[in-house]
Design a protein around this motif. Sequence first.
Motif, PDB file in Angstrom:
ATOM      1  N   UNK A 331     116.281 124.685  33.502  1.00 22.90           N
ATOM      2  CA  UNK A 331     115.744 125.405  32.151  1.00 22.90           C
ATOM      3  C   UNK A 331     115.145 124.177  31.172  1.00 22.90           C
ATOM      4  N   UNK A 332     116.090 123.071  31.303  1.00 21.74           N
ATOM      5  CA  UNK A 332     115.665 122.164  30.341  1.00 21.74           C
ATOM      6  C   UNK A 332     114.577 120.973  31.106  1.00 21.74           C
ATOM      7  N   UNK A 333     114.715 121.252  32.539  1.00 23.55           N
ATOM      8  CA  UNK A 333     113.640 120.714  33.305  1.00 23.55           C
ATOM      9  C   UNK A 333     112.433 121.256  33.104  1.00 23.55           C
ATOM     10  N   UNK A 334     112.403 122.600  33.014  1.00 23.46           N
ATOM     11  CA  UNK A 334     111.224 123.448  32.943  1.00 23.46           C
ATOM     12  C   UNK A 334     110.566 122.934  31.634  1.00 23.46           C
ATOM     13  N   UNK A 335     111.179 122.627  30.514  1.00 21.50           N
ATOM     14  CA  UNK A 335     110.579 122.582  29.265  1.00 21.50           C
ATOM     15  C   UNK A 335     109.910 121.232  29.155  1.00 21.50           C
ATOM     16  N   UNK A 336     110.623 120.265  30.057  1.00 22.96           N
ATOM     17  CA  UNK A 336     110.032 118.787  30.103  1.00 22.96           C
ATOM     18  C   UNK A 336     108.834 118.700  30.860  1.00 22.96           C
ATOM     19  N   UNK A 337     108.971 119.865  31.860  1.00 24.04           N
ATOM     20  CA  UNK A 337     107.839 119.925  32.904  1.00 24.04           C
ATOM     21  C   UNK A 337     106.731 120.689  32.301  1.00 24.04           C
ATOM     22  N   UNK A 338     106.786 121.593  31.162  1.00 25.66           N
ATOM     23  CA  UNK A 338     105.810 122.200  30.281  1.00 25.66           C
ATOM     24  C   UNK A 338     105.117 121.044  29.385  1.00 25.66           C
ATOM     25  N   UNK A 339     106.010 120.138  29.078  1.00 26.24           N
ATOM     26  CA  UNK A 339     105.656 119.171  28.204  1.00 26.24           C
ATOM     27  C   UNK A 339     104.562 118.291  28.900  1.00 26.24           C
ATOM     28  N   UNK A 340     105.106 117.908  29.892  1.00 25.45           N
ATOM     29  CA  UNK A 340     104.387 117.015  30.787  1.00 25.45           C
ATOM     30  C   UNK A 340     102.888 117.928  31.346  1.00 25.45           C
ATOM     31  N   UNK A 341     103.014 119.145  31.679  1.00 24.31           N
ATOM     32  CA  UNK A 341     101.933 119.838  32.184  1.00 24.31           C
ATOM     33  C   UNK A 341     100.784 119.838  30.908  1.00 24.31           C
ATOM     34  N   UNK A 342     101.310 120.162  29.762  1.00 21.72           N
ATOM     35  CA  UNK A 342     100.453 120.079  28.699  1.00 21.72           C
ATOM     36  C   UNK A 342      99.769 118.966  28.425  1.00 21.72           C
ATOM     37  N   UNK A 343     100.560 117.682  28.597  1.00 16.09           N
ATOM     38  CA  UNK A 343     100.049 116.680  28.599  1.00 16.09           C
ATOM     39  C   UNK A 343      98.956 116.298  29.746  1.00 16.09           C
ATOM     40  N   UNK A 344      99.302 116.757  30.945  1.00 13.50           N
ATOM     41  CA  UNK A 344      98.470 116.723  32.075  1.00 13.50           C
ATOM     42  C   UNK A 344      96.964 117.421  31.850  1.00 13.50           C
ATOM     43  N   UNK A 345      97.323 118.563  31.147  1.00  8.45           N
ATOM     44  CA  UNK A 345      96.072 119.354  30.914  1.00  8.45           C
ATOM     45  C   UNK A 345      95.119 118.774  30.035  1.00  8.45           C
ATOM     46  N   UNK A 346      95.799 117.900  28.991  1.00  7.49           N
ATOM     47  CA  UNK A 346      94.898 117.256  28.109  1.00  7.49           C
ATOM     48  C   UNK A 346      94.326 115.949  28.720  1.00  7.49           C
ATOM     49  N   UNK A 351      89.401 113.823  31.443  1.00 11.34           N
ATOM     50  CA  UNK A 351      88.830 113.186  32.705  1.00 11.34           C
ATOM     51  C   UNK A 351      87.598 114.067  32.734  1.00 11.34           C
ATOM     52  N   UNK A 352      87.617 115.282  32.546  1.00 14.36           N
ATOM     53  CA  UNK A 352      86.492 116.135  32.888  1.00 14.36           C
ATOM     54  C   UNK A 352      85.352 115.532  31.940  1.00 14.36           C
ATOM     55  N   UNK A 353      85.742 115.204  30.545  1.00 11.18           N
ATOM     56  CA  UNK A 353      84.737 114.763  29.783  1.00 11.18           C
ATOM     57  C   UNK A 353      84.044 113.497  30.235  1.00 11.18           C
ATOM     58  N   UNK A 354      85.113 112.828  30.557  1.00  8.92           N
ATOM     59  CA  UNK A 354      84.560 111.326  31.133  1.00  8.92           C
ATOM     60  C   UNK A 354      83.657 111.414  32.472  1.00  8.92           C
ATOM     61  N   UNK A 355      84.002 112.541  33.316  1.00  5.82           N
ATOM     62  CA  UNK A 355      83.231 112.798  34.377  1.00  5.82           C
ATOM     63  C   UNK A 355      81.732 113.187  34.173  1.00  5.82           C
ATOM     64  N   UNK A 356      81.620 113.841  33.121  1.00  6.88           N
ATOM     65  CA  UNK A 356      80.409 114.233  32.640  1.00  6.88           C
ATOM     66  C   UNK A 356      79.730 113.627  31.618  1.00  6.88           C
ATOM     67  N   UNK A 357      80.194 112.384  31.262  1.00  3.76           N
ATOM     68  CA  UNK A 357      79.736 111.705  29.899  1.00  3.76           C
ATOM     69  C   UNK A 357      79.787 110.261  30.111  1.00  3.76           C
ATOM     70  N   UNK A 358      78.598 109.446  29.596  1.00  2.00           N
ATOM     71  CA  UNK A 358      78.837 108.107  29.766  1.00  2.00           C
ATOM     72  C   UNK A 358      79.604 107.380  29.073  1.00  2.00           C
ATOM     73  N   UNK A 359      80.347 106.235  29.303  1.00  2.00           N
ATOM     74  CA  UNK A 359      81.319 105.627  28.488  1.00  2.00           C
ATOM     75  C   UNK A 359      80.802 104.968  27.311  1.00  2.00           C
ATOM     76  N   UNK A 360      79.751 104.178  27.573  1.00  2.00           N
ATOM     77  CA  UNK A 360      79.056 103.322  26.670  1.00  2.00           C
ATOM     78  C   UNK A 360      78.306 103.997  25.647  1.00  2.00           C
TER      79      UNK A 360
END
Length: 782
Positions: A331-346, A351-360
């Motif tokens: 259960x504790x691991x699931x909480x940490x996984x959820x936090x990591x998942x949220x960060x991964x989604x962010x 990455x999706x924004x960068x995939x469709x936009x120019x950095x410069x």
Amino acid sequence: MFALKNKKFAYLFIAFFILTNFLWNYFFQHKQAFLDWGGVTFQTIACLTSFGWLLATYKNDDGMAKKFWLYLGLGILSYIIGILIWVFYEFILGVHGDTLLLPKIFWIGQNGFYFVALLYMMNVVKSKLLTIRFSFDMLIIMAVAATFNWVFIIAPLLKMEGNPFHLVELMYPILDLGVLGGVISLFIASNSVFNKKTLYLLVVGLLVQITADTIFSFLTVKNLYTVGSISEPLWILSLFILALAGLYHETPSHVKGEKGYETESRNKFFIKHSLPYVGVLLLSLYVISQIYHIAPVVVGLFLTILLVVLRQLFTLLENDKLVSKLNDLNEQLEVKVKERTDRLVETINQMEYLAYHDVVTGLPNRRFIEKRLSRAISNHNVRSKKKIAFLLLDLDRFKHINDSLGHSYGDLLLKEVGDRLSASLKPNELVCRIGGDEYGILLENTNELQIEKTAENILTVLRKTYDIKEEELYVTPSIGVAIFPEHGDDFESLLMKADTAMYKVKEAGKNHYKIYHVEMDIEPQVTMENALRKGIERNELELYFQPQVSLENNHIVGVEALLRWIRPDQGMVPPCEFIPLAEETGLILPLGEWVLKEACLQSVKWEQKGFLPIRIAVNISAIQFQQNNFIEKVTETLFETKANPENIELEITESVAMGSIEETLSKLNSLKEMGFHMAMDDFGTGYSSLQYLNQYPIDHLKIDRSFISSLNTSEKNVEIVKLIVLMAKGLNYKVIAEGVEDECQKLFLQSIECDEYQGYLYSPPLNKLDTEVLLQQQLTNK
């Protein structure tokens, strides 16, 4: 599903019904007719009620157990049919029902449907059952059950005489064993389909059914069975319990506040794992009861088995505690996984924004506009007169800004251009950065007049001065326009047409726009590259020679070897078309080696023919010169051709000299030691340092034709040419002027003491036969 008050009513109804059944059997135990009619009535009412409740459960269920409830209902229906057939024969035809085969088949059919229902559920939860531990637990339990069944029921039934139906009655214990196996499987498997109450009611109901069947079979073996015996209320009770299980059933998707039915209670855990041990104990007790008086040691064996079983049970309980701790950790691991998942989604969103936009620039990129254009084309109404336009914009002279000021200035300029474009366009118009200094602009629902107006507006906006880090910069755009559907029906075709139009703008002087038309089409680069490769293989290349003439005596002192490509289907291809392509694709390396080798061979042939020694100038490309094995290649060419290096002059450009100074000096000195003449070609158009120029072992400076062609119109170029000649004399270099086309230019060059010239005034480039004619004439005149 039934409301809570309906479930309470069901409990009251069942309790009243069972009590009434017991009382009926008690009061009329000595009146067989009342017992018979009462038994039939009570069983029929119980069957119909249970069948109705299970049918309602089947209709309301939309989960994996839907067919399970159907099979249970069919089992009860089979039981009802058996009762009705028995009633028909017993009370209407007057035939004794116990002697009939048909009702027994339907009664046995009830167990058959129950078994099918359990097989279906075992298939549903098979992932939970296909384990080695479960297999052994089942084997132990079924072995114990089968042993007791054989001893008390099956073996006595097989020995019965005078009962023609004993083989049919054998199906009761056999099917009950199958149902028992299914019940245990359902109980041992995880609660992934049924909630806790439903599961327990199902298990209890089916066990009561098996108990009733076992009592019936035992009484039949002992020849003690009569209507109204204990098995009949138990049958009725099992029907009601199964129906109650249906009332409590909910599909996992309807459960609120729970994660399905996966949670397993501590009690169930203990019962589930103790079942095989209980079976072993029961069987051991029975064996001891039969043989303890023969071998007292059996008692000791039993006590030992009992202690081993208890030890194993306590070990399981300790393991259960460990599992509980593990679950807490999970259960504790699931909480940490959820936090990591949220960060991964962010991160994925970024990455999706960068995939469709120019950095410069922050603008959409090529992938974005490609998708947007494809969608616009798919949504375009073919009957509409409106157009879709794609504009490709390239910044003129952007490379010079990048090279002279650095990439930081270039990036800021690109961003400022993007901001100006975005501000100048309408909200429904899209601008993106394609790459480098190229921008793409998408105009939807437009016409040619609006396209031209937009292009003019962009030109006006981008021509204005840019203030980048206190530097005033000026850039102009070249714009090519392609229109859907006239010029293409997808992104790639429109991009290619717009690119063609844009390069036509650059050829015409840049800083403007053009709309593509079919006359602009040029041979695709890939096609020309393939043709050039085949041309090398087919010997379509030829050397032409342009005389280099002394301004002192008008004698030919050398010739410049110029590469020509003569295609069988097109004739001579201009060098400006294929030389840049060769440099871009790397074909310049084999071409350069071929030119040097042919020039050396030609020098040897002219010497053998008795012509006066003249030098042959060969252009060396920057790519060729910068090869690590360039000196070895030249040495190898001299060895193969036996040419005299004093008759060969190697021409390098200022771009070659801009490489590593030490490496350049090393190579030039090696070539000079071998005997080659060295010339600096296109002098004045590059950026070479005079400091390094003084160190190079140069024999000739060649003044670029761009200075010579404007001598009559530009006073500045006159002074530049004078300065180049003066400087060359000071460095002890000879000077050759390229592109001399009239007598005025020649006289000017003589006046400033230029040494040599070449150009159309004396002769255009000639093939080797015509060159030999000139050389022969000079030899004869001399």
